[in-house]
Design a protein around this motif. Structure first.
Motif, short mmCIF file in Angstrom:
data_model
loop_
_atom_site.label_atom_id
_atom_site.label_comp_id
_atom_site.label_asym_id
_atom_site.label_seq_id
_atom_site.Cartn_x
_atom_site.Cartn_y
_atom_site.Cartn_z
N LEU A 37 55.10 45.89 50.11
CA LEU A 37 54.96 45.04 48.93
C LEU A 37 53.60 44.35 48.93
CD1 LEU A 37 56.18 43.63 46.43
CD2 LEU A 37 57.08 41.89 47.98
N GLY A 38 53.22 43.81 50.09
CA GLY A 38 51.95 43.10 50.20
C GLY A 38 50.76 43.99 49.96
N PHE A 39 50.73 45.15 50.59
CA PHE A 39 49.59 46.04 50.45
C PHE A 39 49.50 46.65 49.05
CE2 PHE A 39 49.21 46.02 55.07
CZ PHE A 39 47.84 46.12 55.24
N THR A 40 50.64 47.02 48.48
CA THR A 40 50.63 47.61 47.14
C THR A 40 50.11 46.62 46.11
OG1 THR A 40 52.52 49.02 47.71
CG2 THR A 40 52.02 48.75 45.39
N SER A 41 50.62 45.40 46.17
CA SER A 41 50.19 44.39 45.20
C SER A 41 48.75 43.95 45.46
CB SER A 41 51.13 43.18 45.24
OG SER A 41 51.20 42.64 46.55
N GLY A 42 48.38 43.82 46.73
CA GLY A 42 47.02 43.41 47.06
C GLY A 42 45.99 44.43 46.63
N ALA A 43 46.34 45.71 46.76
CA ALA A 43 45.40 46.78 46.38
C ALA A 43 45.11 46.78 44.89
CB ALA A 43 45.96 48.13 46.81
N THR A 44 46.03 46.27 44.08
CA THR A 44 45.80 46.25 42.63
C THR A 44 44.64 45.33 42.25
OG1 THR A 44 47.40 44.44 42.26
CG2 THR A 44 48.25 46.70 42.18
N ALA A 45 44.32 44.40 43.15
CA ALA A 45 43.21 43.48 42.86
C ALA A 45 41.86 44.19 42.85
CB ALA A 45 43.19 42.34 43.89
N SER A 46 41.81 45.41 43.38
CA SER A 46 40.55 46.15 43.39
C SER A 46 40.31 46.91 42.09
CB SER A 46 40.53 47.14 44.57
OG SER A 46 41.54 48.13 44.40
N ILE A 47 41.33 47.05 41.25
CA ILE A 47 41.22 47.86 40.04
C ILE A 47 40.09 47.39 39.11
CG2 ILE A 47 42.43 48.56 37.93
CD1 ILE A 47 45.02 48.62 39.55
N PRO A 48 39.94 46.09 38.83
CA PRO A 48 38.86 45.66 37.93
C PRO A 48 37.46 45.98 38.47
CG PRO A 48 40.50 43.93 38.15
CD PRO A 48 40.81 44.95 39.19
N SER A 49 37.33 46.16 39.79
CA SER A 49 36.01 46.42 40.36
C SER A 49 35.45 47.77 39.92
CB SER A 49 36.07 46.38 41.89
OG SER A 49 36.79 47.49 42.41
N TRP A 50 36.32 48.66 39.45
CA TRP A 50 35.88 49.97 38.95
C TRP A 50 35.74 50.00 37.44
CZ3 TRP A 50 39.88 50.65 42.93
CH2 TRP A 50 39.34 51.02 44.16
N GLY A 51 35.82 48.84 36.82
CA GLY A 51 35.59 48.76 35.39
C GLY A 51 36.83 48.83 34.52
N PHE A 52 38.01 48.88 35.13
CA PHE A 52 39.25 48.92 34.36
C PHE A 52 39.67 47.50 33.97
CE2 PHE A 52 39.36 52.75 37.01
CZ PHE A 52 39.55 53.72 36.03
N HIS A 53 40.05 47.33 32.74
CA HIS A 53 40.36 46.01 32.20
C HIS A 53 41.82 45.65 32.52
CE1 HIS A 53 38.91 42.67 29.78
NE2 HIS A 53 40.06 42.66 29.12
N VAL A 54 42.09 45.44 33.78
CA VAL A 54 43.44 45.08 34.24
C VAL A 54 43.35 43.72 34.91
CG1 VAL A 54 45.36 45.70 35.74
CG2 VAL A 54 44.07 47.50 34.58
N TYR A 55 44.12 42.77 34.41
CA TYR A 55 44.04 41.41 34.94
C TYR A 55 44.55 41.36 36.38
CZ TYR A 55 43.90 36.32 34.91
OH TYR A 55 43.58 35.01 35.19
N PRO A 56 43.76 40.84 37.32
CA PRO A 56 44.16 40.80 38.74
C PRO A 56 45.03 39.59 39.04
CG PRO A 56 41.93 39.97 38.49
CD PRO A 56 42.39 40.36 37.11
N ALA A 57 46.32 39.80 39.07
CA ALA A 57 47.23 38.68 39.36
C ALA A 57 48.38 39.09 40.27
CB ALA A 57 47.77 38.09 38.07
#
Length: 249
Positions: free
Chosen positions: A179-199
Motif C-alpha cells: 500500500l505504501g509503495f504503490t501510493s508513494g510511487a504515484t507522486a512521481s507521475i506529475p514529474s513526467w508531465g501528466f496532470h495528476v494531482y499528487p495526494a
C-alpha cells in the motif's frame, strides 16, 4: 500559506511514521530492527521534503526541498531491500547486495550533489512547484523499481513457505508495504508531465498505522511490547487521527 491536499498528505505521511520509528528503535534487538527503523526515517525524510515543497514560496526553496525528498526516496529502496532480506532470512547473492548498495549511494550523491536527477521545476495546479524528471531520475527510478519488486518477491516467497504466526506477520508487512509503495510511487507521475494531482502518498501513513498495529497485535518483526488490547486501540487511534489532525489545524 495556503493549506492544500498536497501539504496535508505530506504532513500525514511524515508524522504517521514517527510513532512507528520510535517503537522500532526503542525495542530494537536485531539488525532487521535497525534496518527497518532506518527505512522509516527515509520515508519520513521523503514526506518532510514534500511538506516543505508544498509550503515553499520561492523556486529555489522548492528546488532544495525536492532534493531532500528524492534523497529520501533513494534510501527507501536501499533499506527496504535489506530489511526484507533480514526479515525473511533468505540468502542473497553478493551481486544483488552490491547493486542495491551502489545504487543507493549513487542515487543519493547525484540527487544532492548534481542536477542530473532533475534540473528544473514547473509550477503545477497554480499552487506549488514540482520537479521535472531528468535522465538521471528515469535511470535511477527504473533500477529502484527493480530493487523494490525484488524485495516484494522475497517477502511473497517467505509467506508461501511459512505458516502460522510468522506468515501472519509477513502478510501484514507485505500488504502494508505494498500500500505504501504503490501510493508513494504515484507522486512521481506529475514529474513526467501528466496532470495528476499528487495526494495519494498520504496512504504511506496508513502503511505506518498498519505496521504499528501489527507490532502490538502480532509482534511484527518479533518486536514484543507488553500492552493491553485497549492500549493498542488508543495508541492506534491517536496515531492515525490525532497527530496529523493536530498539525493540520
Amino acid at each position: 500559506m495556503k493549506f492544500n491536499l498536497f501539504i496535508f498528505s505530506s504532513l500525514f505521511l511524515s508524522f504517521a511514521c514517527i510513532p512507528l520509528t520510535v517503537l522500532i528503535f526503542l525495542n530494537a534487538r536485531s539488525r532487521a530492527h535497525w534496518l527497518w527503523g532506518a527505512f522509516n526515517i527515509a520515508v519520513g525524510v521523503y514526506g518532510m521534503g514534500m511538506l516543505f515543497v508544498g509550503i515553499s514560496k520561492t523556486y529555489d526553496s522548492a528546488f532544495f526541498w525536492w532534493k531532500v525528498a528524492i534523497f529520501g526516496v533513494a534510501n527507501i529502496g536501499l533499506f527496504f531491500f535489506f530489511t526484507i532480506s533480514e526479515f525473511t532470512g533468505i540468502a542473497q547473492r553478493k551481486i544483488w547486495s552490491s547493486v542495491v548498495i551502489i545504487h543507493g549511494i549513487l542515487f543519493s550523491i547525484f540527487t544532492l550533489g548534481t542536477n542530473f536527477v532533475f534540473n528544473s521545476l514547473q509550477f503545477v495546479f497554480d499552487d506549488f512547484y514540482y520537479y521535472k524528471a531528468g535522465m538521471g531520475w528515469n535511470i535511477f527510478f527504473m533500477i529502484w523499481m527493480v530493487i523494490v519488486i525484488r524485495a516484494f518477491i522475497l517477502l511473497y516467497r517467505f509467506i508461501q513457505q511459512n505458516k502460522g504466526f510468522k506468515a501472519t506477520q509477513a502478510k501484514y508487512l507485505f500488504w502494508g508495504m505494498l500500500l505504501g509503495f504503490t501510493s508513494g510511487a504515484t507522486a512521481s507521475i506529475p514529474s513526467w508531465g501528466f496532470h495528476v494531482y499528487p495526494a495519494c502518498h498520504f496512504l504511506v501513513g496508513v502503511y505506518a498505522a498498519i505496521c504499528t498495529y501489527a507490532i502490538f497485535r502480532y509482534q511484527l518483526m518479533d518486536i514484543r511490547i507488553a500492552v493491553t488490547r485497549l492500549g493498542v486501540f488508543f495508541f492506534f487511534f491517536s496515531m492515525v487521527f490525532g497527530i496529523p489532525l493536530f498539525f493540520g489545524f
